[in-house]
Design a protein around this motif. Structure first.
Motif, PDB file in Angstrom:
ATOM      1  N   GLY A 115       0.808  -1.214   0.000  1.00  0.00           N
ATOM      2  CA  GLY A 115       0.000   0.000   0.000  1.00  0.00           C
ATOM      3  C   GLY A 115       0.839   1.260   0.000  1.00  0.00           C
ATOM      4  O   GLY A 115       0.508   2.238  -0.685  1.00  0.00           O
ATOM      5  N   ALA A 116       1.949   1.238   0.757  1.00  0.00           N
ATOM      6  CA  ALA A 116       2.832   2.411   0.782  1.00  0.00           C
ATOM      7  C   ALA A 116       3.458   2.647  -0.583  1.00  0.00           C
ATOM      8  O   ALA A 116       3.553   3.794  -1.048  1.00  0.00           O
ATOM      9  CB  ALA A 116       3.916   2.215   1.839  1.00  0.00           C
ATOM     10  N   TRP A 117       3.885   1.565  -1.243  1.00  0.00           N
ATOM     11  CA  TRP A 117       4.488   1.736  -2.568  1.00  0.00           C
ATOM     12  C   TRP A 117       3.468   2.191  -3.599  1.00  0.00           C
ATOM     13  O   TRP A 117       3.744   3.069  -4.422  1.00  0.00           O
ATOM     14  CB  TRP A 117       5.139   0.430  -3.027  1.00  0.00           C
ATOM     15  N   LEU A 118       2.277   1.606  -3.573  1.00  0.00           N
ATOM     16  CA  LEU A 118       1.239   2.028  -4.518  1.00  0.00           C
ATOM     17  C   LEU A 118       0.859   3.488  -4.296  1.00  0.00           C
ATOM     18  O   LEU A 118       0.536   4.209  -5.249  1.00  0.00           O
ATOM     19  CB  LEU A 118       0.009   1.139  -4.368  1.00  0.00           C
ATOM     20  N   SER A 119       0.903   3.948  -3.046  1.00  0.00           N
ATOM     21  CA  SER A 119       0.649   5.365  -2.782  1.00  0.00           C
ATOM     22  C   SER A 119       1.746   6.239  -3.368  1.00  0.00           C
ATOM     23  O   SER A 119       1.477   7.326  -3.886  1.00  0.00           O
ATOM     24  CB  SER A 119       0.531   5.600  -1.273  1.00  0.00           C
ATOM     25  N   CYS A 120       2.995   5.761  -3.293  1.00  0.00           N
ATOM     26  CA  CYS A 120       4.111   6.539  -3.843  1.00  0.00           C
ATOM     27  C   CYS A 120       4.046   6.635  -5.363  1.00  0.00           C
ATOM     28  O   CYS A 120       4.638   7.550  -5.949  1.00  0.00           O
ATOM     29  CB  CYS A 120       5.447   5.926  -3.413  1.00  0.00           C
ATOM     30  N   LEU A 121       3.348   5.698  -6.008  1.00  0.00           N
ATOM     31  CA  LEU A 121       3.193   5.789  -7.460  1.00  0.00           C
ATOM     32  C   LEU A 121       2.439   7.042  -7.870  1.00  0.00           C
ATOM     33  O   LEU A 121       2.564   7.498  -9.012  1.00  0.00           O
ATOM     34  CB  LEU A 121       2.466   4.554  -7.996  1.00  0.00           C
ATOM     35  N   CYS A 122       1.659   7.614  -6.944  1.00  0.00           N
ATOM     36  CA  CYS A 122       0.958   8.863  -7.256  1.00  0.00           C
ATOM     37  C   CYS A 122       1.936   9.999  -7.508  1.00  0.00           C
ATOM     38  O   CYS A 122       1.590  10.990  -8.164  1.00  0.00           O
ATOM     39  CB  CYS A 122       0.013   9.231  -6.118  1.00  0.00           C
ATOM     40  N   LEU A 123       3.164   9.890  -6.980  1.00  0.00           N
ATOM     41  CA  LEU A 123       4.177  10.914  -7.248  1.00  0.00           C
ATOM     42  C   LEU A 123       4.589  10.930  -8.716  1.00  0.00           C
ATOM     43  O   LEU A 123       5.165  11.913  -9.181  1.00  0.00           O
ATOM     44  CB  LEU A 123       5.406  10.680  -6.364  1.00  0.00           C
ATOM     45  N   LEU A 124       4.314   9.842  -9.414  1.00  0.00           N
ATOM     46  CA  LEU A 124       4.684   9.724 -10.831  1.00  0.00           C
ATOM     47  C   LEU A 124       3.443   9.780 -11.710  1.00  0.00           C
ATOM     48  O   LEU A 124       3.359   9.093 -12.734  1.00  0.00           O
ATOM     49  CB  LEU A 124       5.433   8.411 -11.075  1.00  0.00           C
ATOM     50  N   ASN A 125       2.475  10.594 -11.314  1.00  0.00           N
ATOM     51  CA  ASN A 125       1.223  10.633 -12.071  1.00  0.00           C
ATOM     52  C   ASN A 125       1.407  11.113 -13.492  1.00  0.00           C
ATOM     53  O   ASN A 125       0.595  10.812 -14.373  1.00  0.00           O
ATOM     54  CB  ASN A 125       0.198  11.512 -11.346  1.00  0.00           C
ATOM     55  N   HIS A 126       2.509  11.854 -13.764  1.00  0.00           N
ATOM     56  CA  HIS A 126       2.725  12.313 -15.132  1.00  0.00           C
ATOM     57  C   HIS A 126       3.034  11.156 -16.075  1.00  0.00           C
ATOM     58  O   HIS A 126       2.888  11.292 -17.291  1.00  0.00           O
ATOM     59  CB  HIS A 126       3.873  13.328 -15.159  1.00  0.00           C
ATOM     60  N   LEU A 127       3.446  10.017 -15.526  1.00  0.00           N
ATOM     61  CA  LEU A 127       3.744   8.863 -16.376  1.00  0.00           C
ATOM     62  C   LEU A 127       2.480   8.142 -16.827  1.00  0.00           C
ATOM     63  O   LEU A 127       2.517   7.359 -17.770  1.00  0.00           O
ATOM     64  CB  LEU A 127       4.646   7.873 -15.634  1.00  0.00           C
ATOM     65  N   PHE A 128       1.372   8.390 -16.152  1.00  0.00           N
ATOM     66  CA  PHE A 128       0.145   7.657 -16.450  1.00  0.00           C
ATOM     67  C   PHE A 128      -0.930   8.551 -17.059  1.00  0.00           C
ATOM     68  O   PHE A 128      -2.097   8.181 -17.093  1.00  0.00           O
ATOM     69  CB  PHE A 128      -0.395   7.016 -15.167  1.00  0.00           C
ATOM     70  N   GLU A 129      -0.522   9.718 -17.525  1.00  0.00           N
ATOM     71  CA  GLU A 129      -1.503  10.630 -18.112  1.00  0.00           C
ATOM     72  C   GLU A 129      -1.932  10.176 -19.506  1.00  0.00           C
ATOM     73  O   GLU A 129      -3.097  10.312 -19.883  1.00  0.00           O
ATOM     74  CB  GLU A 129      -0.932  12.046 -18.172  1.00  0.00           C
ATOM     75  N   LEU A 130      -0.991   9.620 -20.269  1.00  0.00           N
ATOM     76  CA  LEU A 130      -1.287   9.183 -21.625  1.00  0.00           C
ATOM     77  C   LEU A 130      -1.404   7.666 -21.671  1.00  0.00           C
ATOM     78  O   LEU A 130      -0.691   6.941 -20.976  1.00  0.00           O
ATOM     79  CB  LEU A 130      -0.183   9.646 -22.591  1.00  0.00           C
ATOM     80  N   SER A 131      -2.316   7.197 -22.505  1.00  0.00           N
ATOM     81  CA  SER A 131      -2.536   5.751 -22.605  1.00  0.00           C
ATOM     82  C   SER A 131      -1.333   5.027 -23.197  1.00  0.00           C
ATOM     83  O   SER A 131      -1.183   3.821 -23.016  1.00  0.00           O
ATOM     84  CB  SER A 131      -3.779   5.473 -23.457  1.00  0.00           C
TER      85      SER A 131
END
Length: 258
Positions: free
Chosen positions: A162-178
């Motif tokens: 859960g902590a790691w999946l939360s940290c993935l939000c710091l890289l939200n720019h990587l998931f903006e495009l399909s």
């Protein structure tokens, strides 16, 4: 294992602050008609060797302070082998969501130390390569190393994931495009599948006695596989983001490996 990527991130932020101060100083010098001497001094980037020495020294001093404080609160130093050596020697093989316990349950005692070293070296082997490949994106290296530790550590918990999946939000720019993520949905479905069946298989084996270790270990493999899919998908997204930044004409286009 997080010290190299965290040091890279701190050094990157320090260089960014130095560049910002340099730009501001140049602007002030230009407005005031100065010679730019101050701007020249501020433009000198921090020395990497000196920063590494200061960063490692700070880390060691912090660890020493915390160990000393723990000794003041506890009656002896027995907590040191109880905490750190437990991770290194893996004395407890109770079932958990990790990948170690079943493997070492089947391990011959003569080979135990060798494979302990192999498993730990496998985890540590990711740290420096992540720093070298993602030196332009140090935050990505930190988050990826957190994912490696989450998947391959000896005693993982659901909280680590859960902590790691939360940290993935710091890289939200990587998931903006399909085009930068491919298998996120199957990985999330597998995580939900393992989250539901994991406790059920554990209860059937430990309490009901109607299952065996293979059932529970199989669902932990699904759990680890789902986390690994997310980890590799994040690596691909970071590499694709760098590639699109260097080649804007290829943004959103399909990539074929030749």
């Amino acid at each position: 294992m997080l010290v190299p990527p965290m040091g890279l991130l701190c050094y990157d932020r320090l260089c960014s602050q130095t560049s910002t101060n340099t730009t501001e100083a140049k602007g002030v010098a230009a407005d005031q008609g100065a010679t730019g001497k101050v701007a020249t001094e501020l433009s000198v980037q921090p020395k990497a060797v000196r920063f590494c020495f200061e960063f490692v020294s700070t880390f060691l001093l912090a660890i020493a302070f915390l160990l000393g404080l723990s000794r003041l609160l506890l009656p002896s130093w027995k907590f040191v082998p109880g905490i750190y050596m437990t991770l290194l020697t893996l004395p407890d093989l109770s079932p958990n969501p990790g990948l170690w316990w079943y493997f070492f349950t089947e391990m011959f005692d003569a080979c135990r130390e060798f494979f302990l070293g192999v498993f730990w070296l496998h985890m540590a082997a990711y740290s420096i390569p992540f720093c070298l490949r993602f030196r332009k994106q140090p935050l990505v290296a930190v988050v990826l190393m957190q994912g490696v530790i989450c998947v391959f550590q000896p005693y993982p918990t659901a909280g680590d994931a859960g902590a790691w999946l939360s940290c993935l939000c710091l890289l939200n720019h990587l998931f903006e495009l399909s085009s930068t993520h491919r298998y996120t949905f199957p990985a999330l479905v597998a995580l939900g599948y393992a989250s539901l069946l994991g406790p059920a298989f554990h209860h059937l084996w430990i309490y009901a006695g109607s299952g065996n270790a293979n059932f529970f270990y199989a669902i932990t493999l699904v759990w680890g596989l789902a986390l690994l899919i997310l980890l590799t998908d994040t690596v691909y997204s970071a590499l694709r983001d760098e590639w699109e930044a260097e080649r804007p004409e290829g943004r959103g286009k399909e990539i074929r490996q030749i």
